[in-house]
Write a protein that holds these residues in place. Structure first.
Motif, PDB file in Angstrom:
ATOM      1  N   ASN A   7      64.630  -1.106  33.361  1.00 55.18           N
ATOM      2  CA  ASN A   7      65.401  -2.646  33.156  1.00 55.18           C
ATOM      3  C   ASN A   7      66.522  -1.636  34.244  1.00 55.18           C
ATOM      4  N   LEU A   8      67.013  -2.746  34.892  1.00 53.12           N
ATOM      5  CA  LEU A   8      68.370  -2.616  35.459  1.00 53.12           C
ATOM      6  C   LEU A   8      69.040  -3.587  35.578  1.00 53.12           C
ATOM      7  N   THR A   9      70.275  -2.794  34.856  1.00 50.69           N
ATOM      8  CA  THR A   9      72.038  -3.515  34.935  1.00 50.69           C
ATOM      9  C   THR A   9      73.210  -4.225  35.886  1.00 50.69           C
ATOM     10  N   ALA A  10      72.861  -2.523  36.403  1.00 44.91           N
ATOM     11  CA  ALA A  10      73.461  -2.408  37.365  1.00 44.91           C
ATOM     12  C   ALA A  10      73.417  -1.337  38.462  1.00 44.91           C
ATOM     13  N   ALA A  11      73.799  -0.748  39.975  1.00 47.49           N
ATOM     14  CA  ALA A  11      73.521  -0.695  40.452  1.00 47.49           C
ATOM     15  C   ALA A  11      72.449   0.313  40.808  1.00 47.49           C
ATOM     16  N   ALA A  12      71.729   0.566  41.530  1.00 48.90           N
ATOM     17  CA  ALA A  12      70.641   1.495  41.417  1.00 48.90           C
ATOM     18  C   ALA A  12      69.967   1.605  42.903  1.00 48.90           C
ATOM     19  N   THR A  13      69.496   2.727  43.661  1.00 45.37           N
ATOM     20  CA  THR A  13      69.183   2.844  44.892  1.00 45.37           C
ATOM     21  C   THR A  13      67.183   3.498  44.361  1.00 45.37           C
ATOM     22  N   LEU A  14      66.524   2.653  44.588  1.00 44.87           N
ATOM     23  CA  LEU A  14      65.021   2.352  44.085  1.00 44.87           C
ATOM     24  C   LEU A  14      64.252   3.945  45.115  1.00 44.87           C
ATOM     25  N   THR A  67      69.119  -0.629  46.044  1.00 49.38           N
ATOM     26  CA  THR A  67      68.880  -0.260  47.712  1.00 49.38           C
ATOM     27  C   THR A  67      67.906   0.155  47.381  1.00 49.38           C
ATOM     28  N   LEU A  68      67.083  -0.097  48.309  1.00 50.13           N
ATOM     29  CA  LEU A  68      65.945   0.535  48.947  1.00 50.13           C
ATOM     30  C   LEU A  68      65.625   1.484  49.626  1.00 50.13           C
ATOM     31  N   PRO A  69      64.617   2.393  49.430  1.00 44.30           N
ATOM     32  CA  PRO A  69      63.810   3.891  50.019  1.00 44.30           C
ATOM     33  C   PRO A  69      64.168   3.500  51.436  1.00 44.30           C
ATOM     34  N   SER A  70      64.344   4.422  52.144  1.00 42.72           N
ATOM     35  CA  SER A  70      63.583   4.125  53.659  1.00 42.72           C
ATOM     36  C   SER A  70      62.079   3.962  53.276  1.00 42.72           C
ATOM     37  N   VAL A  71      61.350   3.198  54.473  1.00 44.02           N
ATOM     38  CA  VAL A  71      60.244   2.460  54.153  1.00 44.02           C
ATOM     39  C   VAL A  71      59.513   3.449  54.491  1.00 44.02           C
ATOM     40  N   SER A  72      58.012   3.523  53.464  1.00 43.60           N
ATOM     41  CA  SER A  72      57.218   4.505  54.230  1.00 43.60           C
ATOM     42  C   SER A  72      55.980   3.851  53.732  1.00 43.60           C
ATOM     43  N   VAL A  73      55.061   3.618  54.238  1.00 44.08           N
ATOM     44  CA  VAL A  73      53.663   2.871  53.573  1.00 44.08           C
ATOM     45  C   VAL A  73      53.339   2.589  52.666  1.00 44.08           C
ATOM     46  N   GLY A  74      52.582   1.659  52.030  1.00 46.00           N
ATOM     47  CA  GLY A  74      52.540   1.842  50.777  1.00 46.00           C
ATOM     48  C   GLY A  74      53.610   1.931  49.423  1.00 46.00           C
ATOM     49  N   LEU A  75      54.258   1.923  49.884  1.00 46.72           N
ATOM     50  CA  LEU A  75      55.558   1.428  48.459  1.00 46.72           C
ATOM     51  C   LEU A  75      55.821   0.243  48.451  1.00 46.72           C
ATOM     52  N   GLN A  76      55.390  -0.315  46.682  1.00 46.22           N
ATOM     53  CA  GLN A  76      56.132  -1.631  46.284  1.00 46.22           C
ATOM     54  C   GLN A  76      56.537  -2.039  45.059  1.00 46.22           C
ATOM     55  N   TYR A  77      57.526  -2.719  45.180  1.00 46.17           N
ATOM     56  CA  TYR A  77      58.379  -3.134  43.917  1.00 46.17           C
ATOM     57  C   TYR A  77      57.983  -4.832  43.885  1.00 46.17           C
ATOM     58  N   LYS A  78      58.236  -4.924  42.141  1.00 44.00           N
ATOM     59  CA  LYS A  78      58.664  -5.902  41.910  1.00 44.00           C
ATOM     60  C   LYS A  78      59.610  -6.383  41.001  1.00 44.00           C
ATOM     61  N   LEU A  79      60.364  -7.276  41.285  1.00 46.19           N
ATOM     62  CA  LEU A  79      61.787  -7.506  40.389  1.00 46.19           C
ATOM     63  C   LEU A  79      61.554  -9.075  40.260  1.00 46.19           C
ATOM     64  N   PHE A  80      62.275  -8.740  38.842  1.00 45.27           N
ATOM     65  CA  PHE A  80      62.083  -9.770  38.009  1.00 45.27           C
ATOM     66  C   PHE A  80      63.938 -10.079  37.410  1.00 45.27           C
ATOM     67  N   VAL A  81      64.052 -11.663  37.609  1.00 44.66           N
ATOM     68  CA  VAL A  81      65.339 -12.268  36.537  1.00 44.66           C
ATOM     69  C   VAL A  81      64.629 -12.483  34.992  1.00 44.66           C
ATOM     70  N   VAL A  82      65.631 -11.775  34.506  1.00 43.13           N
ATOM     71  CA  VAL A  82      65.691 -11.819  33.596  1.00 43.13           C
ATOM     72  C   VAL A  82      66.430 -12.463  32.352  1.00 43.13           C
TER      73      VAL A  82
END
Length: 144
Positions: free
Chosen positions: A21-28, A49-64
């Motif tokens: 759960n994210l409610t404030a600034a974050a670096t993944l 903030t997304l991390p530096s690109v790297s093969v296979g990194l994946q994230y899913k973001l949902f608006v709640v």
């Protein structure tokens, strides 16, 4: 080789998605790859903030939060985000915000017009971030 992999993974029983759960600034981080992030801006606008690109990194973001209090910016740090967020609203204007051809984007912005349940998926091939998603209304998720 194959038997070693099967033996190592056959006893896993908890395949639940990692949830943050994210409610404030974050670096993944790379350790959070595969996680689902539930975004709420009741405390105001913030940046992810997304991390530096790297093969296979994946994230899913949902608006709640329906019609978020503040905008949430997803930042890659440079114009290396490609793809589009489709809109469920049917009209002839402002559809599928995102990159155009070989021109990448640096940011995707989940605006205050977003709806609960809007989502984005981000996957890296080690060179770029590839974005897909769905929003309910025009311009609720934009790119810059």
């Amino acid at each position: 080789m194959r038997a070693d992999y099967l033996n190592e993974n056959s006893g896993k029983s908890n395949l639940d998605a990692k949830v943050v759960n994210l409610t404030a600034a974050a670096t993944l981080t790379a350790d959070q790859s595969g996680s689902c992030f539930f975004l709420d801006s009741a405390g105001g606008a913030y940046e992810i903030t997304l991390p530096s690109v790297s093969v296979g990194l994946q994230y899913k973001l949902f608006v709640v939060e329906d019609t978020p209090t503040g905008a949430i910016t997803i930042a890659a740090g440079s114009a290396i985000m490609y793809g589009r967020v489709l809109e469920g609203e049917v009209d002839t204007t402002e559809d599928a915000n995102g990159s155009a051809g070989a021109t990448g984007k640096s940011n995707f912005i989940i605006g205050t017009g977003a709806s609960q349940g809007d989502w984005m998926s981000l996957v890296s091939d080690g060179i770029s971030w590839y974005v897909s998603g769905v929003s309910a209304l025009d311009n609720s998720i934009t790119a810059s």
